[in-house]
Design a protein around this motif. Structure first.
Motif, PDB file in Angstrom:
ATOM      1  N   ASP A   1       4.958   0.042  -7.604  1.00  0.00           N
ATOM      2  CA  ASP A   1       6.218  -0.386  -7.001  1.00  0.00           C
ATOM      3  C   ASP A   1       6.063  -0.327  -5.485  1.00  0.00           C
ATOM      4  O   ASP A   1       5.871   0.749  -4.918  1.00  0.00           O
ATOM      5  CB  ASP A   1       7.352   0.540  -7.472  1.00  0.00           C
ATOM      6  CG  ASP A   1       8.690   0.227  -6.853  1.00  0.00           C
ATOM      7  OD1 ASP A   1       8.776  -0.668  -5.976  1.00  0.00           O
ATOM      8  OD2 ASP A   1       9.674   0.884  -7.241  1.00  0.00           O
ATOM      9  N   ALA A   2       6.163  -1.495  -4.830  1.00  0.00           N
ATOM     10  CA  ALA A   2       5.954  -1.579  -3.389  1.00  0.00           C
ATOM     11  C   ALA A   2       6.912  -0.701  -2.603  1.00  0.00           C
ATOM     12  O   ALA A   2       6.619  -0.316  -1.475  1.00  0.00           O
ATOM     13  CB  ALA A   2       6.091  -3.024  -2.924  1.00  0.00           C
ATOM     14  N   ASP A   3       8.063  -0.372  -3.177  1.00  0.00           N
ATOM     15  CA  ASP A   3       9.072   0.404  -2.465  1.00  0.00           C
ATOM     16  C   ASP A   3       8.990   1.906  -2.738  1.00  0.00           C
ATOM     17  O   ASP A   3       9.736   2.679  -2.134  1.00  0.00           O
ATOM     18  CB  ASP A   3      10.474  -0.103  -2.832  1.00  0.00           C
ATOM     19  CG  ASP A   3      10.662  -1.557  -2.417  1.00  0.00           C
ATOM     20  OD1 ASP A   3      10.161  -1.930  -1.338  1.00  0.00           O
ATOM     21  OD2 ASP A   3      11.281  -2.310  -3.181  1.00  0.00           O
TER      22      ASP A   3
ATOM     23  N   LEU B   1       0.181  -4.024  -0.079  1.00  0.00           N
ATOM     24  CA  LEU B   1      -0.910  -3.767  -1.027  1.00  0.00           C
ATOM     25  C   LEU B   1      -0.371  -3.102  -2.283  1.00  0.00           C
ATOM     26  O   LEU B   1      -0.773  -3.453  -3.398  1.00  0.00           O
ATOM     27  CB  LEU B   1      -1.998  -2.912  -0.374  1.00  0.00           C
ATOM     28  CG  LEU B   1      -3.238  -2.639  -1.225  1.00  0.00           C
ATOM     29  CD1 LEU B   1      -3.910  -3.928  -1.686  1.00  0.00           C
ATOM     30  CD2 LEU B   1      -4.220  -1.767  -0.442  1.00  0.00           C
ATOM     31  N   ALA B   2       0.560  -2.174  -2.123  1.00  0.00           N
ATOM     32  CA  ALA B   2       1.180  -1.540  -3.301  1.00  0.00           C
ATOM     33  C   ALA B   2       1.865  -2.604  -4.156  1.00  0.00           C
ATOM     34  O   ALA B   2       1.736  -2.602  -5.384  1.00  0.00           O
ATOM     35  CB  ALA B   2       2.181  -0.468  -2.867  1.00  0.00           C
TER      36      ALA B   2
ATOM     37  N   HIS C   1       2.882   4.326  -2.152  1.00  0.00           N
ATOM     38  CA  HIS C   1       2.286   4.259  -0.810  1.00  0.00           C
ATOM     39  C   HIS C   1       1.245   5.361  -0.638  1.00  0.00           C
ATOM     40  O   HIS C   1       0.173   5.137  -0.072  1.00  0.00           O
ATOM     41  CB  HIS C   1       3.360   4.377   0.268  1.00  0.00           C
ATOM     42  CG  HIS C   1       4.317   3.229   0.266  1.00  0.00           C
ATOM     43  ND1 HIS C   1       5.345   3.119   1.161  1.00  0.00           N
ATOM     44  CD2 HIS C   1       4.417   2.131  -0.534  1.00  0.00           C
ATOM     45  CE1 HIS C   1       6.029   2.017   0.920  1.00  0.00           C
ATOM     46  NE2 HIS C   1       5.488   1.414  -0.110  1.00  0.00           N
ATOM     47  N   GLN C   2       1.562   6.564  -1.127  1.00  0.00           N
ATOM     48  CA  GLN C   2       0.608   7.673  -1.029  1.00  0.00           C
ATOM     49  C   GLN C   2      -0.634   7.397  -1.867  1.00  0.00           C
ATOM     50  O   GLN C   2      -1.754   7.681  -1.438  1.00  0.00           O
ATOM     51  CB  GLN C   2       1.265   8.994  -1.449  1.00  0.00           C
ATOM     52  CG  GLN C   2       0.374  10.198  -1.215  1.00  0.00           C
ATOM     53  CD  GLN C   2      -0.118  10.291   0.231  1.00  0.00           C
ATOM     54  OE1 GLN C   2       0.633  10.174   1.182  1.00  0.00           O
ATOM     55  NE2 GLN C   2      -1.433  10.486   0.404  1.00  0.00           N
ATOM     56  N   LEU C   3      -0.452   6.831  -3.051  1.00  0.00           N
ATOM     57  CA  LEU C   3      -1.586   6.472  -3.904  1.00  0.00           C
ATOM     58  C   LEU C   3      -2.488   5.466  -3.186  1.00  0.00           C
ATOM     59  O   LEU C   3      -3.712   5.599  -3.187  1.00  0.00           O
ATOM     60  CB  LEU C   3      -1.091   5.892  -5.238  1.00  0.00           C
ATOM     61  CG  LEU C   3      -2.180   5.282  -6.110  1.00  0.00           C
ATOM     62  CD1 LEU C   3      -3.141   6.349  -6.601  1.00  0.00           C
ATOM     63  CD2 LEU C   3      -1.561   4.534  -7.275  1.00  0.00           C
TER      64      LEU C   3
ATOM     65  N   GLN D   1      -4.746  -9.589   6.848  1.00  0.00           N
ATOM     66  CA  GLN D   1      -4.453  -8.177   6.663  1.00  0.00           C
ATOM     67  C   GLN D   1      -3.138  -8.026   5.921  1.00  0.00           C
ATOM     68  O   GLN D   1      -2.316  -8.933   5.899  1.00  0.00           O
ATOM     69  CB  GLN D   1      -4.424  -7.444   7.997  1.00  0.00           C
ATOM     70  CG  GLN D   1      -3.367  -7.926   8.960  1.00  0.00           C
ATOM     71  CD  GLN D   1      -3.454  -7.213  10.304  1.00  0.00           C
ATOM     72  OE1 GLN D   1      -4.051  -6.147  10.416  1.00  0.00           O
ATOM     73  NE2 GLN D   1      -2.850  -7.795  11.309  1.00  0.00           N
ATOM     74  N   VAL D   2      -2.991  -6.878   5.301  1.00  0.00           N
ATOM     75  CA  VAL D   2      -1.769  -6.527   4.590  1.00  0.00           C
ATOM     76  C   VAL D   2      -1.372  -5.117   5.001  1.00  0.00           C
ATOM     77  O   VAL D   2      -2.176  -4.371   5.568  1.00  0.00           O
ATOM     78  CB  VAL D   2      -1.949  -6.591   3.046  1.00  0.00           C
ATOM     79  CG1 VAL D   2      -2.276  -8.012   2.579  1.00  0.00           C
ATOM     80  CG2 VAL D   2      -3.018  -5.611   2.568  1.00  0.00           C
TER      81      VAL D   2
END
Length: 155
Positions: free
Chosen positions: A106-108, A98-99, A113-115, A92-93
């Motif tokens: 950009d993971a940050d 995943l971003a 995150h919303q996408l 799992q991630v």
């Protein structure tokens, strides 16, 4: 899925999920995977993908990344769903991870995150596109199905 039927709706009952697994196919591509209490009246039962899903639900480690899924959503959401398909069985991630794994995100960044959350929630083919492997994200599968898929994979 080259030997699969070109189009139709197919369903089989899953004792493990306590509901049906229903697959919509068009142009030999999976359009949808859903988990209804009762299937469409005219649903067929003979589909090689349903055989593979049955084996998976009986505990066989399975990888559905070779299944051709029609990804008819915005490009950035498609990139997220294509990336989640790379998360192996039993792993799992997080949404943030995943971003970070998805090209051009950009993971940050909160927007990323919303996408990711939006793409997961609108996933047309849960289980085949394993959104249940994202521990803190939504799944397009009903919560009881998501919980059983996670349990099956030890997540």
């Amino acid at each position: 899925m080259s030997s699969e039927p070109d189009a139709g709706i197919y369903a089989r009952e899953s004792a493990y999920l306590e509901r049906y697994v229903q697959v919509g196919v068009a142009s030999a591509r999976v359009l949808s995977v859903s988990f209804p209490a009762t299937p469409e009246e005219d649903a067929g039962t003979e589909l090689a993908l349903l055989d593979r899903i049955d084996a998976y639900l009986e505990g066989e480690a399975a990888d559905f990344s070779d299944v051709d899924v029609a990804m008819t959503m915005p490009t950035d959401q498609r990139a997220v769903l294509e990336t989640v398909r790379e998360v192996p069985y039993g792993q799992q991630v997080s949404v943030s991870e995943l971003a970070g794994m998805t090209p051009e995100l950009d993971a940050d960044a909160e927007g990323a995150h919303q996408l990711v959350r939006t793409a997961l929630a609108e996933n047309p083919a849960p289980l085949v596109v394993p959104d249940h492997r994202v521990r803190d994200g939504p799944s397009a599968a009903p919560p009881p199905v998501e919980q059983r898929l996670r349990s099956l994979e030890g997540l």
